[in-house]
Design an enzyme around this catalytic site. Structure first.
Site, mmCIF file in Angstrom:
data_model
loop_
_atom_site.group_PDB
_atom_site.id
_atom_site.type_symbol
_atom_site.label_atom_id
_atom_site.label_comp_id
_atom_site.label_asym_id
_atom_site.label_seq_id
_atom_site.Cartn_x
_atom_site.Cartn_y
_atom_site.Cartn_z
ATOM 1 N N ASP A 55 0.005 60.324 12.900
ATOM 2 C CA ASP A 55 -1.045 60.988 12.132
ATOM 3 C C ASP A 55 -0.495 61.926 11.056
ATOM 4 O O ASP A 55 -0.908 63.074 10.952
ATOM 5 C CB ASP A 55 -1.995 61.736 13.077
ATOM 6 C CG ASP A 55 -2.692 60.786 14.025
ATOM 7 O OD1 ASP A 55 -3.714 60.214 13.610
ATOM 8 O OD2 ASP A 55 -2.197 60.583 15.149
ATOM 9 N N HIS A 57 -0.899 61.422 7.861
ATOM 10 C CA HIS A 57 -2.033 61.479 6.927
ATOM 11 C C HIS A 57 -1.695 62.070 5.559
ATOM 12 O O HIS A 57 -2.392 62.946 5.058
ATOM 13 C CB HIS A 57 -3.206 62.217 7.554
ATOM 14 C CG HIS A 57 -3.866 61.451 8.648
ATOM 15 N ND1 HIS A 57 -4.531 60.266 8.423
ATOM 16 C CD2 HIS A 57 -3.939 61.679 9.982
ATOM 17 C CE1 HIS A 57 -5.007 59.801 9.560
ATOM 18 N NE2 HIS A 57 -4.642 60.630 10.533
ATOM 19 N N ASP A 91 -0.877 55.923 10.979
ATOM 20 C CA ASP A 91 -1.795 56.848 10.317
ATOM 21 C C ASP A 91 -1.067 57.722 9.286
ATOM 22 O O ASP A 91 -1.239 58.933 9.239
ATOM 23 C CB ASP A 91 -2.561 57.700 11.331
ATOM 24 C CG ASP A 91 -3.654 56.906 12.037
ATOM 25 O OD1 ASP A 91 -3.868 55.734 11.672
ATOM 26 O OD2 ASP A 91 -4.286 57.467 12.940
ATOM 27 N N ASN A 126 -4.678 52.566 13.095
ATOM 28 C CA ASN A 126 -6.012 52.205 12.635
ATOM 29 C C ASN A 126 -6.254 52.493 11.158
ATOM 30 O O ASN A 126 -6.944 51.721 10.487
ATOM 31 C CB ASN A 126 -7.091 52.864 13.510
ATOM 32 C CG ASN A 126 -7.119 54.367 13.383
ATOM 33 O OD1 ASN A 126 -6.083 55.031 13.436
ATOM 34 N ND2 ASN A 126 -8.310 54.916 13.261
ATOM 35 N N HIS A 127 -5.714 53.564 10.595
ATOM 36 C CA HIS A 127 -5.976 53.851 9.179
ATOM 37 C C HIS A 127 -5.347 52.812 8.255
ATOM 38 O O HIS A 127 -5.952 52.415 7.263
ATOM 39 C CB HIS A 127 -5.528 55.270 8.816
ATOM 40 C CG HIS A 127 -6.462 56.307 9.326
ATOM 41 N ND1 HIS A 127 -7.460 56.847 8.564
ATOM 42 C CD2 HIS A 127 -6.570 56.879 10.549
ATOM 43 C CE1 HIS A 127 -8.141 57.722 9.279
ATOM 44 N NE2 HIS A 127 -7.614 57.752 10.494
#
Length: 151
Positions: A55, A57, A91, A126-127
């Protein structure tokens, strides 16, 4: 080009970027001398030290801060983790606006780690999968702008 048209083209832009990046990398233009394992490798010997992060991001400074705290990179953002293995579980995309910089940074670390007996393994989550599927429900405008500038 309006936002909807641009969003429809994101998977092609990402694919084009990845293809170009890999071509240039393999050719030694971006990252010379890459002695890393084959792309099809799915199992690895157990490392002495394993660090897992996820993550990210699109926040490069937090990514670097986390890797410094674990001792995997030094103050100059070069691999200092020795024989450790870093697994980035996905992610990277959708929020911070520095996704491409993180992709490049992790690829650079992968090459440095292998030379030092370590390893960097990156995965999609998932992203990444949502973006390839043209589902941008959580995509930040900064992310779109980074890819628009790259394109």
């Amino acid at each position: 080009m309006n936002s909807n048209d641009f969003c429809k083209n994101i998977p092609n832009l990402v694919s084009s970027f990845v293809d170009t990046f890999i071509d240039f990398t393999v050719a030694g233009i971006f990252l010379p001398d890459p002695p890393f394992p084959p792309f099809s490798q799915t199992t690895y010997p157990p490392p002495d030290r394993l660090i897992v992060v996820g993550d990210l991001h699109g926040d490069l400074s937090k990514t670097q801060q986390a890797l410094r705290l674990t001792g995997l990179i030094d103050a100059g953002d070069r691999w200092s983790g020795g024989a450790a293995t870093l697994v980035q579980v996905g992610d990277v995309l959708d929020r911070g606006g520095e996704e491409l910089k993180i992709v490049y940074f992790l690829e650079k670390l992968k090459r440095q780690a292998v030379k030092d007996g370590g390893n960097v393994i990156t995965m999609n989550e998932n992203h990444e999968i949502l973006n390839v599927d043209r589902n941008f429900y959580s995509t930040d405008p900064y992310w779109l702008e980074e890819f628009r500038n790259w394109a």
